[in-house]
Design a protein around this motif. Structure first.
Motif, mmCIF file in Angstrom:
data_model
loop_
_atom_site.group_PDB
_atom_site.id
_atom_site.type_symbol
_atom_site.label_atom_id
_atom_site.label_comp_id
_atom_site.label_asym_id
_atom_site.label_seq_id
_atom_site.Cartn_x
_atom_site.Cartn_y
_atom_site.Cartn_z
ATOM 1 N N LYS A 278 0.822 -1.216 0.000
ATOM 2 C CA LYS A 278 0.000 0.000 0.000
ATOM 3 C C LYS A 278 0.859 1.271 0.000
ATOM 4 C CE LYS A 278 -4.087 -2.082 1.765
ATOM 5 N NZ LYS A 278 -4.332 -2.890 0.586
ATOM 6 N N TYR A 279 2.125 1.117 0.343
ATOM 7 C CA TYR A 279 3.020 2.291 0.378
ATOM 8 C C TYR A 279 3.613 2.540 -1.009
ATOM 9 C CZ TYR A 279 2.771 1.982 5.430
ATOM 10 O OH TYR A 279 2.323 1.961 6.719
ATOM 11 N N PRO A 280 4.019 3.778 -1.305
ATOM 12 C CA PRO A 280 4.622 4.053 -2.614
ATOM 13 C C PRO A 280 5.906 3.256 -2.819
ATOM 14 C CG PRO A 280 4.106 6.093 -1.484
ATOM 15 C CD PRO A 280 3.898 5.009 -0.499
ATOM 16 N N LEU A 281 6.190 2.981 -4.093
ATOM 17 C CA LEU A 281 7.376 2.174 -4.425
ATOM 18 C C LEU A 281 8.690 2.874 -4.110
ATOM 19 C CD1 LEU A 281 6.084 0.612 -7.702
ATOM 20 C CD2 LEU A 281 7.207 -0.687 -5.917
ATOM 21 N N ALA A 282 8.610 4.161 -3.790
ATOM 22 C CA ALA A 282 9.835 4.902 -3.469
ATOM 23 C C ALA A 282 10.484 4.383 -2.194
ATOM 24 C CB ALA A 282 9.504 6.378 -3.299
ATOM 25 N N THR A 339 9.098 21.225 -8.465
ATOM 26 C CA THR A 339 8.513 19.902 -8.662
ATOM 27 C C THR A 339 8.487 19.090 -7.367
ATOM 28 O OG1 THR A 339 9.467 19.961 -10.854
ATOM 29 C CG2 THR A 339 8.654 17.850 -10.111
ATOM 30 N N LEU A 340 9.618 19.049 -6.689
ATOM 31 C CA LEU A 340 9.691 18.167 -5.525
ATOM 32 C C LEU A 340 9.277 18.858 -4.223
ATOM 33 C CD1 LEU A 340 12.928 16.087 -6.081
ATOM 34 C CD2 LEU A 340 10.633 15.208 -5.917
ATOM 35 N N VAL A 341 9.720 20.098 -4.050
ATOM 36 C CA VAL A 341 9.521 20.730 -2.738
ATOM 37 C C VAL A 341 8.234 21.547 -2.697
ATOM 38 C CG1 VAL A 341 10.576 22.173 -0.966
ATOM 39 C CG2 VAL A 341 12.014 20.802 -2.465
ATOM 40 N N GLN A 342 8.102 22.525 -3.609
ATOM 41 C CA GLN A 342 6.951 23.430 -3.516
ATOM 42 C C GLN A 342 5.639 22.714 -3.784
ATOM 43 O OE1 GLN A 342 7.975 26.818 -5.994
ATOM 44 N NE2 GLN A 342 7.772 28.086 -4.178
ATOM 45 N N ASP A 343 5.596 21.871 -4.822
ATOM 46 C CA ASP A 343 4.349 21.186 -5.146
ATOM 47 C C ASP A 343 3.934 20.231 -4.031
ATOM 48 O OD1 ASP A 343 4.335 22.631 -7.397
ATOM 49 O OD2 ASP A 343 4.573 20.967 -8.795
ATOM 50 N N ALA A 344 4.908 19.601 -3.405
ATOM 51 C CA ALA A 344 4.589 18.702 -2.286
ATOM 52 C C ALA A 344 4.057 19.508 -1.105
ATOM 53 C CB ALA A 344 5.835 17.936 -1.861
ATOM 54 N N ARG A 345 4.565 20.736 -0.963
ATOM 55 C CA ARG A 345 4.146 21.586 0.155
ATOM 56 C C ARG A 345 2.739 22.140 -0.069
ATOM 57 N NH1 ARG A 345 7.680 26.753 0.607
ATOM 58 N NH2 ARG A 345 9.359 25.359 1.208
ATOM 59 N N THR A 358 1.215 11.855 4.037
ATOM 60 C CA THR A 358 2.658 11.982 4.168
ATOM 61 C C THR A 358 3.355 10.703 3.735
ATOM 62 O OG1 THR A 358 2.202 13.346 6.048
ATOM 63 C CG2 THR A 358 4.470 12.663 5.788
ATOM 64 N N LEU A 359 2.771 9.572 4.108
ATOM 65 C CA LEU A 359 3.435 8.313 3.809
ATOM 66 C C LEU A 359 2.938 7.661 2.518
ATOM 67 C CD1 LEU A 359 3.789 6.680 7.325
ATOM 68 C CD2 LEU A 359 5.585 7.586 5.909
ATOM 69 N N ARG A 363 4.813 11.440 -4.619
ATOM 70 C CA ARG A 363 5.743 12.568 -4.734
ATOM 71 C C ARG A 363 6.394 12.889 -3.384
ATOM 72 N NH1 ARG A 363 4.619 17.460 -8.621
ATOM 73 N NH2 ARG A 363 4.115 15.635 -9.802
ATOM 74 N N MET A 364 5.565 12.849 -2.344
ATOM 75 C CA MET A 364 6.099 13.106 -0.995
ATOM 76 C C MET A 364 7.099 12.010 -0.612
ATOM 77 S SD MET A 364 6.087 15.067 1.587
ATOM 78 C CE MET A 364 4.667 16.042 1.984
ATOM 79 N N ALA A 365 6.779 10.778 -1.022
ATOM 80 C CA ALA A 365 7.683 9.664 -0.718
ATOM 81 C C ALA A 365 9.040 9.891 -1.377
ATOM 82 C CB ALA A 365 7.073 8.362 -1.201
#
Lengths: 555, 186
Positions: A278-282, A339-345, A358-359, A363-365
């Motif tokens: 169930k968790y992202p593949l990251a 892409t990684l920081v602002q969009d996740a925020r 969060t988990l 993208r957050m992963a």
């Protein structure tokens, strides 16, 4: 007779001198008390500004501070602003003084460590350990142990750690020691002992969130080492203690499944892996759980379902590769910061969904995984700092533009003569005073009299202001001109600083983009490798099924 | 029968290979050597910029204070904690003559700073001479784990010159009832 008059003169003189001295002492002491109040106020304001994340503001409040708390707060603000050279002078002065010696030595040691001066850092950490108390002393001892460990002196590191108080820093030290032992020893016994000590130490940490995170990490490591040592029950015992909402949960679930498989409990293992899927593949371990599901069905004898599980894993890895390719092209187009920081925020989740997202958000992963790397932390920190500087400069420029137009407007309207103001106001004041007097004559009630007295005092204040108005009006235009000139000068300086900040940010962002693209490519390779594995498994399975059917004499 | 394979190309080609190898070695060395230096340079530049911005921020702050709050009509309200373990402050709202003028939600770090003797400049504004009412509304968790919301008012007379009010919070055992005391500094 002469003697008595001289005596009287002397007595009068002495009385006057003593009165004058008393007056002087009173004035001096009131001046000192007032200075002390101002100093206390500035110290308090500096402390609060520092805590609310405004080091620039705290430096403004601290500019006139002298003595110990001022120097310490100023040094902290300078360090927060990255001005280590200026901070170093203040910290050195604090080490030579009586207050905050430990904390100052610790800060100096960290600066030396950042600059690669390990010998100097070690000396400073030793001073911090000797002069500091509580958390400062524990941090200093931990750093000393780390220096020894990194130099390969694990016994010396162990001796330092054994002298520490139970808590977070000691637990962290033992965890690192366990990592060293597990790399060097063939048998994980020493590493497991160190991890058990770390677990016991972490229980004494008073900051619950930090303690819980460290504990999860320790349990996963202990579980993995036990599994490698073929102590499966022990491994299961450790891994079952990892909380389900932890960052380390996916990996713990994967190891838990492995340990259960080793005990031939395939069904239970697949339950753990099903949860981990169930968790992202990251996250580490998740990619293997997809493969594990197929293997679990295979070992349980459900070959058809095994094939389906492998195909599902295949599809999932393919999907992840598409996500990673999209992420890479978005990084190339918009930059890693957006892409990684602002969009996740900026993800607008309801507060009750915040924890689970969060988990579980891919993208957050990826952001969390990316931020595990110190180089990525440094690169993101630099861009974040520069973005903050740009925002601050923009805010200041906007404010100054507003002030500028307001000052120009005020300069455009000519001030009336002070006398014309004063005369009409003084006339109105006189009327009001007369009315107060009239009312005072009519009433004898204390409540009314008190109110009237208050009104009279307010009129007195207004009159005092009016007397000063003349001077203020006379200087008005010169003062406004002066303020306008200063505003223009600041606006020009801000313009220069903004262009410098923009160029530095472009450099910092380009570095961050390179790191983020390398990170995404690495994960893409990982997925490609996983895809190879599932395809091999599927091929083996089909080969086996074909052979089986041949043996049975089927078509 | 099978001799070891040797590189026997013509001399100019070999020299070209050698030159290429030297070039690549020098290039890789330069790249390896220049990467940390470039990073250091970026660090240094960022640090210098931050120093310049901090210095500018201080000067602009003084100018803003000068323009916005002339000393004669200026009123400043400060917040302090009188007892550090009395309550955990969540928020404060401030009203002057029933007009909301300031509000603040506290982070853990800010509250810790107040506990260590920090002073928050909650409000700075301009008021005419005369009587005014300052009203503070606070929400907090008291030491006995009770959620509390309390209001407190203070009447003051704005006199000519800079005027400062210190709001001090405390809650005493056994009931830990939050109290706000006001002190005027002339």
């Amino acid at each position: 007779m002469v003697v008595s008059s001289v005596d009287r003169c002397l007595r009068v003189f002495a009385q006057r001198v003593s009165v004058a001295m008393l007056l002087a002492i009173t004035l001096l002491s009131s001046g000192t008390a007032s200075a002390r109040t101002e100093e206390n106020l500035a110290t308090g304001l500096t402390r609060f500004a520092l805590a609310s994340g405004s080091p620039e503001q705290s430096l403004v409040y601290a500019r006139n501070l002298s003595g110990y708390p001022g120097a310490w707060l100023k040094a902290q603000a300078l360090m927060a602003l990255g001005q280590t050279n200026e901070a170093r002078i203040l910290l050195q002065r604090l080490i030579e003084g009586e207050h905050q010696r430990g904390a100052a030595a610790l800060a100096l040691a960290r600066i030396a460590l950042d600059e690669g001066e390990e010998t100097e850092a070690q000396q400073r950490f030793q001073i911090a350990a000797d002069a500091g108390y509580g958390e400062v002393r524990q941090q200093a001892l931990y750093e000393l142990a780390e220096l020894e460990r990194r130099a390969g002196h694990r016994d010396r590191a162990g001796r330092i750690l054994s002298a520490m108080e139970a808590g977070y820093w000691a637990a962290l030290g033992y965890m690192n020691l366990a990592a060293d032992y597990s790399k060097r020893d063939l048998n994980p016994a020493r590493a497991l002992v160190a991890l058990r000590v770390a677990l016991a130490m972490s229980e004494h940490d008073t900051i619950s969130e930090r303690s819980s995170n460290l504990r999860s990490q320790l349990l996963v490591r202990a579980g993995y080492l036990s599994y490698q040592n073929e102590e499966y029950e022990k491994a299961i015992g450790f891994l079952e203690q990892v909380p389900l909402e932890s960052y380390h949960t996916p990996r713990a679930l994967y190891f838990h499944g492995l340990a259960l498989t080793a005990r031939d409990k395939h069904r239970a293992a697949m339950q753990s892996w099903h949860r981990a899927k169930k968790y992202p593949l990251a996250y580490p371990g998740v990619q293997d759980t997809w493969l594990g599901m197929g293997r679990g069905y295979d070992l349980s004898g459900y070959l058809g379902q095994a094939g389906e599980a492998y195909l599902a894993a295949n599809a999932s890895y393919e999907g992840e590769r598409v996500t990673l390719r999209n992420l890479a092209s978005q990084i190339q187009r918009d930059g890693a910061w957006k892409t990684l920081v602002q969009d996740a925020r900026d993800f607008e989740a309801q507060w009750f969904l915040a924890d689970s997202r969060t988990l579980t958000q891919p993208r957050m992963a990826y952001l969390l995984r990316f931020m595990e790397d110190p180089a990525a932390q440094d690169a993101v920190g630099k861009v974040s700092d520069l973005a903050r500087v740009e925002a601050l400069l923009e805010e200041k420029a906007n404010n100054l533009q507003v002030f500028r137009s307001s000052l120009k407007n005020r300069l455009a309207t000519r001030a009336k003569l002070a006398s014309s103001y004063s005369e009409s106001f003084l006339a109105r004041l006189a009327i009001l005073r007369g009315r107060i007097e009239g009312l005072r004559d009519k009433t004898g009630r204390p409540v009314h009299l008190e109110t009237l007295n208050r009104f009279a005092r307010i009129l007195q204040d207004i009159e005092a202001s009016l007397t000063l108005l003349g001077d203020r009006l006379a200087n008005r235009d010169a003062r406004l001109e002066h303020l306008l000139q200063k505003t223009d000068a600041f606006l020009a300086r801000i313009q220069v600083l903004r262009s410098r900040a923009a160029s530095l940010r472009a450099r910092a962002e380009s570095k961050l983009d390179d790191l983020a693209l390398a990170f995404v490519n690495k994960h893409d390779d990982r997925m490609a490798h996983a895809l190879d594995k599932t395809e091999q498994q599927i091929a083996h399975l089909y080969e086996y099924l074909a052979l089986e059917s041949l043996e049975r004499g089927g078509p | 029968m099978f001799a070891a394979e040797q590189v026997t190309g013509p001399a100019p080609i070999r020299r070209r290979y050698e030159l290429t190898t030297i070039f690549l070695v020098v290039l890789s060395y330069t790249l390896l050597a220049s990467t940390p230096a470039a990073a250091d340079e970026l660090d240094e530049d960022i640090s210098q910029l931050r120093a310049d911005v901090a210095s500018l921020a201080g000067e602009v702050f003084a100018l803003e204070e000068d323009i916005l709050h002339p000393a004669d009509s200026q009123v400043t309200v400060f917040l302090t904690l009188a007892r550090k373990d009395a309550l955990t402050l969540h928020s404060v709202e401030l009203y002057v003559d029933d007009t909301p003028v300031a509000s603040h939600l506290y982070t853990g770090r800010e509250f810790a700073a107040l506990q260590q003797g920090g002073v928050q400049q909650l409000y700075t504004g301009n008021l005419p001479h005369g009587d005014h009412v300052l009203r503070a509304v606070l929400t907090a968790r008291a030491a006995n784990n009770r959620y509390v919301r309390r209001e407190s008012s203070h009447q003051f007379r704005k006199r000519p010159g800079e005027f400062r009010i210190q709001m001090s919070l405390e809650a005493r055992a056994p009931d830990y009832e939050p109290q706000i005391s006001f002190r005027e500094w002339k």
